[in-house]
Design a protein around this motif. Structure first.
Motif, PDB file in Angstrom:
ATOM      1  N   THR A   1      22.360 -22.876 -31.129  1.00 50.19           N
ATOM      2  CA  THR A   1      23.809 -22.818 -30.922  1.00 50.19           C
ATOM      3  C   THR A   1      24.550 -23.692 -31.920  1.00 50.19           C
ATOM      4  OG1 THR A   1      23.469 -22.414 -28.558  1.00 50.19           O
ATOM      5  CG2 THR A   1      25.653 -23.172 -29.246  1.00 50.19           C
ATOM      6  N   SER A   2      24.034 -24.904 -32.137  1.00 53.42           N
ATOM      7  CA  SER A   2      24.673 -25.811 -33.094  1.00 53.42           C
ATOM      8  C   SER A   2      24.680 -25.211 -34.493  1.00 53.42           C
ATOM      9  CB  SER A   2      23.940 -27.156 -33.111  1.00 53.42           C
ATOM     10  OG  SER A   2      23.947 -27.759 -31.846  1.00 53.42           O
ATOM     11  N   SER A   3      23.570 -24.597 -34.879  1.00 57.24           N
ATOM     12  CA  SER A   3      23.470 -23.996 -36.204  1.00 57.24           C
ATOM     13  C   SER A   3      24.427 -22.808 -36.341  1.00 57.24           C
ATOM     14  CB  SER A   3      22.026 -23.552 -36.470  1.00 57.24           C
ATOM     15  OG  SER A   3      21.877 -23.094 -37.799  1.00 57.24           O
ATOM     16  N   ALA A   4      24.519 -22.005 -35.288  1.00 54.97           N
ATOM     17  CA  ALA A   4      25.435 -20.851 -35.323  1.00 54.97           C
ATOM     18  C   ALA A   4      26.887 -21.305 -35.442  1.00 54.97           C
ATOM     19  CB  ALA A   4      25.249 -19.992 -34.076  1.00 54.97           C
ATOM     20  N   ILE A   5      27.240 -22.377 -34.721  1.00 54.01           N
ATOM     21  CA  ILE A   5      28.602 -22.911 -34.800  1.00 54.01           C
ATOM     22  C   ILE A   5      28.869 -23.469 -36.202  1.00 54.01           C
ATOM     23  CG2 ILE A   5      30.174 -24.679 -33.933  1.00 54.01           C
ATOM     24  CD1 ILE A   5      28.791 -24.389 -31.207  1.00 54.01           C
ATOM     25  N   ALA A   6      27.862 -24.153 -36.762  1.00 55.15           N
ATOM     26  CA  ALA A   6      28.012 -24.684 -38.116  1.00 55.15           C
ATOM     27  C   ALA A   6      28.248 -23.557 -39.114  1.00 55.15           C
ATOM     28  CB  ALA A   6      26.770 -25.492 -38.498  1.00 55.15           C
ATOM     29  N   GLY A   7      27.505 -22.468 -38.972  1.00 57.40           N
ATOM     30  CA  GLY A   7      27.710 -21.335 -39.862  1.00 57.40           C
ATOM     31  C   GLY A   7      29.064 -20.689 -39.653  1.00 57.40           C
ATOM     32  N   PHE A   8      29.471 -20.524 -38.396  1.00 58.97           N
ATOM     33  CA  PHE A   8      30.740 -19.884 -38.071  1.00 58.97           C
ATOM     34  C   PHE A   8      31.920 -20.657 -38.655  1.00 58.97           C
ATOM     35  CE2 PHE A   8      34.345 -18.725 -35.438  1.00 58.97           C
ATOM     36  CZ  PHE A   8      34.178 -17.354 -35.258  1.00 58.97           C
TER      37      PHE A   8
END
Length: 420
Positions: A113-120
């Motif tokens: 989730t953290s990685s997806a938010i960072a990408g977003f």
């Protein structure tokens, strides 16, 4: 103007924005190229699971592809400053949260989730910088004949970032730790990306100048769709070629060399990007886009034959990959220049981020499909997919020849989409 005189057009860019802007926009796009590899090394190293590390990197890529147009739309509607600041601070917080989750041994979903938010929340410095150059040209602060030079500067900046970002992650992860590499990316984001958001050029696009107009400004769907398809093909070429190079390097027992070999592609592209202003004006943008993809396929044939047949040493692969690289920056510069001609300035940020996300989506498709096929059938599959991907770009240029050829500087303005 002579060919070499065309290169002197670069000296006019600082007068339009100031030298600080050129530095900030170049350095500010590097953190976005560090996050994906940083997440892979951080999670993979901490969990000893390349599968989980790869999934975390994939989550970053998916988030980046989905979030790019959202950041661009917000920039058009509310202005580059609030949108840029929100993205930069969110991206920084997400990267720090990823480090905390991994360090605390949190469940896998927390890292994903953290990685997806960072990408977003990637701040999208490259696309938004292109939008600002377009706005400068529309406001008369940059000569119209200098806009292609500005786009060449941007294309070269992208390629430099794609080379330096992963290399920086590798160096820091080796010298210190993957955790440090991710935190350095966060530090660069909160400094350079915030500086980019606050730069004076941010007031030229969106917000008070176009917030309400952005919702009503019409984007011609066909030209934008054609350009998005073409750049998706280019992204697929990147992902497939990288998968093929990685397979060859692993088979040779030198997996670490894959990044260095692939970096040659970016270096040759960066050099070509600098030289784009020397292309003859008689070569139309539409023909240049089509010819770029055709040449990409032709120059990739030796790479596909040698790389796909598992022949030759790795240094031969590094030499051959330089040749198709010279077409990449010209393709990107041409596509973004065509987009600038097609789109009203009130929606330019959204379209620029959409095209960048198309490259990211194509890369993910190419890497996923090619990696799977390479495991089954060897390196020939990814290199053949790369050739097919260049064909997709050429086909988009061919099918859209009339629509794209009808575009002229100021076309969107002439249609009543915006006022200068």
């Amino acid at each position: 103007m002579s060919r070499w005189g065309a290169l002197r057009a670069y000296t006019s860019l600082p007068a339009a924005t100031g030298r600080r802007f050129l530095v900030v926009t170049l350095v500010g796009r590097i953190p976005a190229t560090m996050g994906q590899l940083g997440a892979l090394l951080l999670v993979g190293g901490a969990t000893q699971s390349l599968t989980l590390g790869g999934a975390t990197a994939a989550a970053f890529a998916v988030g980046q592809a989905a979030g790019g147009p959202v950041v661009g739309r917000a920039a058009d509607r509310y202005g580059h400053r609030p949108a840029g600041l929100a993205a930069a601070l969110s991206h920084t917080a997400a990267l720090v949260l990823l480090v905390v989750c991994v360090g605390a041994g949190a469940p896998a979903w927390a890292s994903l989730t953290s990685s997806a938010i960072a990408g977003f929340s990637v701040p999208q410095v490259g696309p938004l910088s292109r939008a600002r150059w377009t706005a400068l040209a529309h406001r008369g602060r940059l000569s119209a004949d200098r806009l292609p030079t500005a786009m060449s500067f941007e294309g070269t900046g992208d390629e430099i970032a794609f080379v330096l970002g992963p290399a920086l992650v590798g160096v820091i992860a080796t010298a210190a730790s993957p955790r440090t590499a991710v935190l350095v990316a966060a530090g660069l984001t909160v400094t350079t990306c915030v500086a980019f958001a606050l730069h004076g050029t941010a007031t030229l696009v969106g917000g008070g100048r176009g917030g309400s107009a952005a919702a009503g400004a019409r984007v011609p769907p066909v030209p934008v769709l054609l350009l998005a398809v073409a750049l998706t093909g280019l992204g697929c070429y990147f992902g497939s070629t990288q998968a093929g190079v990685a397979w060859r390097a692993e088979a040779a027992g030198a997996g670490g060399a894959a990044g260095l070999i692939y970096a040659v592609l970016g270096l040759s592209s960066a050099l070509a990007g600098v030289l784009v202003p020397m292309l003859p004006a008689s070569l139309s943008l539409v023909r240049r886009l089509w010819a770029g993809f055709v040449l990409l396929g032709v120059l990739s044939l030796p790479l596909a034959i040698i790389g796909g047949s598992n022949a030759g040493d790795l240094w031969v692969l590094a030499l051959l990959i330089a040749f198709p690289g010279v077409t990449i920056a010209p393709i990107l510069v041409t596509a973004y220049t065509l987009a600038e001609m097609a789109v009203p300035v009130e929606r330019i940020s959204w379209v620029m981020t959409l095209l960048t996300s198309s490259v990211v989506v194509g890369y993910a498709i190419g890497a996923l499909v090619s990696g799977s096929l390479a495991d089954r059938y060897g390196p020939a599959a990814p290199f053949l997919i790369a050739l097919a991907a260049s064909g997709v770009g050429a086909a988009a240029g061919t099918l859209g020849r009339r629509r794209l050829a009808a575009l002229r500087p100021g076309t969107a303005a002439a249609g009543g989409a915006h006022a200068r």
